[in-house]
Design an enzyme around this catalytic site. Structure first.
Site: not given
Length: 344
Positions: A92, A105, A112, A116, A119, A333
């Site tokens: 994305e 962005c 990932c 986290c 996230c 975010c």
């Protein structure tokens, strides 16, 4: 087998065109079509002779991601793109419009592995890293779709850029290339969870690219809970590495601090952040955590965010409260993921 023409530099294209007894300036024209305008078809390269366009189409291919879905925020016009890559993986990208220009962005990995806790990207783990061209393509095709020049790029989408260091640097240089999109180095920002070897290597680059660090807590136990993937890079070592970066480059790093109700917005957490930042060259971006479905975390009240801003400012720390954009389309975010959708 057709060759990927976008993987060639201007110099490589010039050499190949010379071998074909073609003028060297044609290489620059082709490169501009590919890396300034994001063209996907040789036929549309209208300043090239028809014979050359046909020849290129016979021997080369122009790789490009496919838009699987595009969403536009009703709140602020933010655009989110779900791209399908050549191997079927999805990433994305987000376009944000500001009065000073257009910021994209981009993602540096499919997924990932940092894990986290707040996230959405890390929930599915890491599939693979992106190539430099796949990173640049996100900017090229957003700009082409939107019809306006991109003025800045932030590597804050899916993935940890410093876990894909070499390709990230190559992408930065391609975006900065005067013969490509020619985006100024200071308008190209890489955000890391705090991968210290990457920070040290980044400090050695001659270009003035910008560094951001996802901090989210200046207390080790809290940061370990929130960001288990960088547990081995302790706050003490991170602080030392950042100060070395500042001394070597003279550039101001940014700390990203997503405020989470009852987790990192308490008085001890606020004081620890002040202590971490005071007396150093830095800028702090405070963000109210963005909601993620099924997450146990909730955003801090805006009153606490404002209180922390006042506290940091009193100690001479430059601080901004960043307004998240595109929340209604999960473009803010921490909300990005690689879900598949039917194109529409």
């Amino acid at each position: 087998m057709k060759q990927d023409i976008k993987s060639r530099t201007t110099e490589q294209l010039q050499e190949e065109f010379s071998l074909l007894s073609l003028p060297r300036f044609r290489a620059g024209q082709v490169y501009a079509w590919l890396h300034q305008k994001g063209e996907r078809s040789f036929e549309e390269m209208t300043n090239l002779p028809k014979a050359l366009r046909d020849q290129l189409a016979e021997t080369c291919v122009i790789t490009a991601p496919t838009v699987a879905r595009k969403q536009v925020s009703a709140l602020d016009g933010t655009r989110k793109y779900l791209w399908e890559l050549s191997d079927g993986n999805c990433i994305e990208t987000v376009l944000m419009q500001y009065h000073h220009g257009n910021t994209v962005c981009i993602s540096s990995q499919v997924g990932c592995r940092m894990g986290c806790a707040f996230c959405a990207t890390g929930l599915a783990g890491l599939s693979r890293s992106l190539t430099a061209q796949e990173m640049v393509d996100q900017v090229l095709h957003v700009s082409r779709d939107f019809g306006e020049r991109v003025t800045s790029v932030v590597f804050m989408g899916q993935g940890e850029p410093f876990a894909n260091f070499d390709n990230t640097v190559e992408a930065l240089r391609m975006l900065n290339d005067p013969e490509g999109l020619a985006i100024g180095a200071r308008h190209l920002t890489v955000s890391t969870c705090g991968v210290i070897p990457g920070i040290r290597r980044f400090a050695e680059l001659p270009e003035q690219f910008t560094l951001a660090i996802s901090l989210h807590s200046a207390i080790q136990t809290t940061r370990n809970q929130l960001m288990p993937g960088v547990k081995k890079f302790t706050l003490l070592r991170l602080h030392e590495a950042i100060q070395e970066y500042v001394e070597k480059t003279g550039r101001r790093p940014t700390y990203e601090f997503a405020m989470i109700d009852g987790i990192n917005d308490t008085n001890p957490e606020m004081q620890a952040l002040v202590d971490f930042c005071a007396g150093t060259l830095c800028h702090v971006n405070l963000i109210q955590l963005n909601d993620i479905p099924d997450s146990p975390f909730r955003p801090s009240p805006i009153e606490k965010v404002e209180a922390l801003q006042r506290r940091l400012t009193m100690h001479g720390v430059e601080t901004t409260i960043r307004n998240s954009r595109g929340g209604d389309i999960d473009a803010a975010c921490g909300q990005l993921k690689q879900r598949r959708f039917r194109a529409r």
